[in-house]
Design a protein around this motif. Sequence first.
Motif, PDB file in Angstrom:
ATOM      1  N   VAL A 168       0.843  -1.195   0.000  1.00 11.54           N
ATOM      2  CA  VAL A 168       0.000   0.000   0.000  1.00 11.54           C
ATOM      3  C   VAL A 168       0.881   1.248   0.000  1.00 11.54           C
ATOM      4  CG1 VAL A 168      -1.775  -1.242   1.284  1.00 11.54           C
ATOM      5  CG2 VAL A 168      -0.150   0.193   2.524  1.00 11.54           C
ATOM      6  N   LEU A 169       0.301   2.351  -0.399  1.00 10.07           N
ATOM      7  CA  LEU A 169       0.957   3.643  -0.268  1.00 10.07           C
ATOM      8  C   LEU A 169       0.620   4.186   1.114  1.00 10.07           C
ATOM      9  CD1 LEU A 169       2.538   5.907  -1.797  1.00 10.07           C
ATOM     10  CD2 LEU A 169       0.305   6.875  -2.395  1.00 10.07           C
ATOM     11  N   HIS A 170       1.625   4.519   1.904  1.00  9.65           N
ATOM     12  CA  HIS A 170       1.367   4.999   3.256  1.00  9.65           C
ATOM     13  C   HIS A 170       2.462   5.963   3.697  1.00  9.65           C
ATOM     14  CE1 HIS A 170       4.545   2.582   5.195  1.00  9.65           C
ATOM     15  NE2 HIS A 170       4.140   1.538   4.481  1.00  9.65           N
ATOM     16  N   GLY A 171       2.246   6.604   4.813  1.00 11.24           N
ATOM     17  CA  GLY A 171       3.230   7.512   5.375  1.00 11.24           C
ATOM     18  C   GLY A 171       4.126   6.797   6.375  1.00 11.24           C
ATOM     19  N   ALA A 172       5.313   7.362   6.605  1.00  7.35           N
ATOM     20  CA  ALA A 172       6.244   6.776   7.578  1.00  7.35           C
ATOM     21  C   ALA A 172       7.182   7.864   8.080  1.00  7.35           C
ATOM     22  CB  ALA A 172       7.043   5.641   6.951  1.00  7.35           C
ATOM     23  N   THR A 173       7.452   7.845   9.371  1.00  5.32           N
ATOM     24  CA  THR A 173       8.333   8.851   9.959  1.00  5.32           C
ATOM     25  C   THR A 173       9.778   8.692   9.517  1.00  5.32           C
ATOM     26  OG1 THR A 173       8.613   7.467  11.926  1.00  5.32           O
ATOM     27  CG2 THR A 173       6.880   9.136  11.992  1.00  5.32           C
ATOM     28  N   TYR A 174      10.132   7.500   8.985  1.00  8.61           N
ATOM     29  CA  TYR A 174      11.508   7.298   8.514  1.00  8.61           C
ATOM     30  C   TYR A 174      11.742   7.872   7.118  1.00  8.61           C
ATOM     31  CZ  TYR A 174       9.234   3.087   6.554  1.00  8.61           C
ATOM     32  OH  TYR A 174       8.387   2.216   5.907  1.00  8.61           O
ATOM     33  N   VAL A 175      10.742   8.529   6.573  1.00  6.83           N
ATOM     34  CA  VAL A 175      10.900   9.229   5.295  1.00  6.83           C
ATOM     35  C   VAL A 175      10.990  10.718   5.598  1.00  6.83           C
ATOM     36  CG1 VAL A 175       9.931   9.669   3.012  1.00  6.83           C
ATOM     37  CG2 VAL A 175       9.608   7.435   4.092  1.00  6.83           C
ATOM     38  N   SER A 176      12.220  11.201   5.778  1.00  7.46           N
ATOM     39  CA  SER A 176      12.417  12.602   6.156  1.00  7.46           C
ATOM     40  C   SER A 176      13.867  13.005   5.941  1.00  7.46           C
ATOM     41  CB  SER A 176      12.065  12.814   7.635  1.00  7.46           C
ATOM     42  OG  SER A 176      13.028  12.171   8.463  1.00  7.46           O
ATOM     43  N   PRO A 177      14.120  14.285   5.736  1.00  9.40           N
ATOM     44  CA  PRO A 177      15.507  14.771   5.642  1.00  9.40           C
ATOM     45  C   PRO A 177      16.297  14.481   6.910  1.00  9.40           C
ATOM     46  CG  PRO A 177      13.986  16.419   4.808  1.00  9.40           C
ATOM     47  CD  PRO A 177      13.148  15.359   5.468  1.00  9.40           C
ATOM     48  N   GLU A 178      15.642  14.505   8.053  1.00 13.66           N
ATOM     49  CA  GLU A 178      16.317  14.235   9.323  1.00 13.66           C
ATOM     50  C   GLU A 178      16.838  12.792   9.373  1.00 13.66           C
ATOM     51  OE1 GLU A 178      13.845  17.680   9.516  1.00 13.66           O
ATOM     52  OE2 GLU A 178      13.285  15.614   9.031  1.00 13.66           O
ATOM     53  N   PHE A 179      16.039  11.860   8.892  1.00 14.77           N
ATOM     54  CA  PHE A 179      16.480  10.458   8.871  1.00 14.77           C
ATOM     55  C   PHE A 179      17.675  10.303   7.933  1.00 14.77           C
ATOM     56  CE2 PHE A 179      16.619   5.990   8.089  1.00 14.77           C
ATOM     57  CZ  PHE A 179      16.071   5.381   9.206  1.00 14.77           C
ATOM     58  N   ILE A 180      17.620  10.990   6.790  1.00 12.35           N
ATOM     59  CA  ILE A 180      18.738  10.939   5.847  1.00 12.35           C
ATOM     60  C   ILE A 180      20.006  11.485   6.485  1.00 12.35           C
ATOM     61  CG2 ILE A 180      19.639  11.901   3.695  1.00 12.35           C
ATOM     62  CD1 ILE A 180      16.778  11.788   2.592  1.00 12.35           C
ATOM     63  N   ALA A 181      19.898  12.595   7.188  1.00 11.21           N
ATOM     64  CA  ALA A 181      21.064  13.216   7.816  1.00 11.21           C
ATOM     65  C   ALA A 181      21.724  12.272   8.815  1.00 11.21           C
ATOM     66  CB  ALA A 181      20.655  14.510   8.511  1.00 11.21           C
ATOM     67  N   GLU A 182      20.919  11.454   9.484  1.00 11.09           N
ATOM     68  CA  GLU A 182      21.463  10.550  10.490  1.00 11.09           C
ATOM     69  C   GLU A 182      21.964   9.238   9.908  1.00 11.09           C
ATOM     70  OE1 GLU A 182      20.096   8.366  14.690  1.00 11.09           O
ATOM     71  OE2 GLU A 182      18.782   9.818  13.704  1.00 11.09           O
ATOM     72  N   HIS A 183      21.289   8.723   8.870  1.00 10.13           N
ATOM     73  CA  HIS A 183      21.589   7.382   8.368  1.00 10.13           C
ATOM     74  C   HIS A 183      22.128   7.361   6.937  1.00 10.13           C
ATOM     75  CE1 HIS A 183      19.543   5.570  11.839  1.00 10.13           C
ATOM     76  NE2 HIS A 183      18.622   6.520  11.682  1.00 10.13           N
ATOM     77  N   GLN A 184      22.190   8.506   6.271  1.00  2.00           N
ATOM     78  CA  GLN A 184      22.648   8.597   4.876  1.00  2.00           C
ATOM     79  C   GLN A 184      21.753   7.809   3.914  1.00  2.00           C
ATOM     80  OE1 GLN A 184      25.317   8.002   7.461  1.00  2.00           O
ATOM     81  NE2 GLN A 184      24.868  10.208   7.466  1.00  2.00           N
ATOM     82  N   ARG A 185      20.564   7.573   4.304  1.00  4.44           N
ATOM     83  CA  ARG A 185      19.534   6.950   3.464  1.00  4.44           C
ATOM     84  C   ARG A 185      18.210   7.103   4.188  1.00  4.44           C
ATOM     85  NH1 ARG A 185      17.785   2.526   6.114  1.00  4.44           N
ATOM     86  NH2 ARG A 185      19.267   1.203   7.266  1.00  4.44           N
ATOM     87  N   LEU A 186      17.123   6.830   3.478  1.00  5.06           N
ATOM     88  CA  LEU A 186      15.818   6.753   4.124  1.00  5.06           C
ATOM     89  C   LEU A 186      15.676   5.426   4.855  1.00  5.06           C
ATOM     90  CD1 LEU A 186      13.242   8.084   1.485  1.00  5.06           C
ATOM     91  CD2 LEU A 186      14.196   9.296   3.454  1.00  5.06           C
ATOM     92  N   GLY A 187      14.700   5.364   5.752  1.00  2.73           N
ATOM     93  CA  GLY A 187      14.303   4.074   6.284  1.00  2.73           C
ATOM     94  C   GLY A 187      13.658   3.266   5.178  1.00  2.73           C
ATOM     95  N   ARG A 188      13.388   2.004   5.447  1.00  2.00           N
ATOM     96  CA  ARG A 188      12.840   1.129   4.413  1.00  2.00           C
ATOM     97  C   ARG A 188      11.576   0.429   4.913  1.00  2.00           C
ATOM     98  NH1 ARG A 188      17.781  -2.481   3.975  1.00  2.00           N
ATOM     99  NH2 ARG A 188      17.721  -1.929   6.183  1.00  2.00           N
ATOM    100  N   SER A 189      10.712   0.138   3.984  1.00  2.00           N
ATOM    101  CA  SER A 189       9.430  -0.484   4.293  1.00  2.00           C
ATOM    102  C   SER A 189       9.522  -1.996   4.117  1.00  2.00           C
ATOM    103  CB  SER A 189       8.355   0.084   3.362  1.00  2.00           C
ATOM    104  OG  SER A 189       8.594  -0.356   2.032  1.00  2.00           O
ATOM    105  N   TRP A 190       8.380  -2.662   4.177  1.00  2.00           N
ATOM    106  CA  TRP A 190       8.315  -4.095   3.883  1.00  2.00           C
ATOM    107  C   TRP A 190       7.914  -4.336   2.427  1.00  2.00           C
ATOM    108  CZ3 TRP A 190       5.916  -7.227   8.541  1.00  2.00           C
ATOM    109  CH2 TRP A 190       6.782  -7.119   9.633  1.00  2.00           C
TER     110      TRP A 190
END
Length: 235
Positions: A168-190
């Motif tokens: 499904v298309l959904h929102g996630a807090t791991y999709v953000s510039p802040e997450f990128i700044a900390e992890h050098q990538r976005l979070g990932r879904s299932w």
Amino acid sequence: MDYVKPIPRLRATSIAALMALALSSNTTLAAELPSTISLSLKTVSRIAPQISDQVVSAALRALSCATSRSDLRPSTLAIIDYSLPSTKPRFWLLDLEQQKLLLQELVAHGKGSGENFANRFSNEPGSLSSSLGLYQAGERYVGTHGPSLRLIGLERGYNDRAFERAIVLHGATYVSPEFIAEHQRLGRSWGCPALSPAAAKRAISFLSDTNGFLFVYYPDSKWLKSSPLLKSCSS
């Protein structure tokens, strides 16, 4: 026919809008079509220059093929280019009638598809991977991730198990510039295309209300050669 028939929706746009989606090469469409609804690679390059011509051409070809076999008249098209890294905005939402860009956003891919770059795709349950091809917007609902939109995969063998996999298309807090700044990538879904919560809410509203479609692209040679919607309407 090696495709999954789109689920009928209630709203429909004009037949000319559907004709305007039948695009091949860089040329504009027939002169008799109203300019307010025609769409060409040149137009998309103007309103969304970050999308490559190759991606746009494939998206419009697949959409035209799918809708030519139904009474569905879409007025919005979302495109994801997974050849780009997750740190770059690679989700676009286009208004096909008004010829304008509605959204350009970050979007996550599945854990099974890779780290910053997605390079593995699967239609199999449990793979946690993203799937390629054209989807139709399905049921809108509120789930674990808030507002969500079921995606109906239209390409047999590539994404037609999306409902079974709860893609499904959904929102996630791991999709953000802040997450990128900390992890050098976005979070990932299932395996779901996940946007930021704010972007997801807007995208879901547009796609749900306008007979929307989503096209997920990656230059996978096998898919490009055998995709039912990229090949079956080419002649």
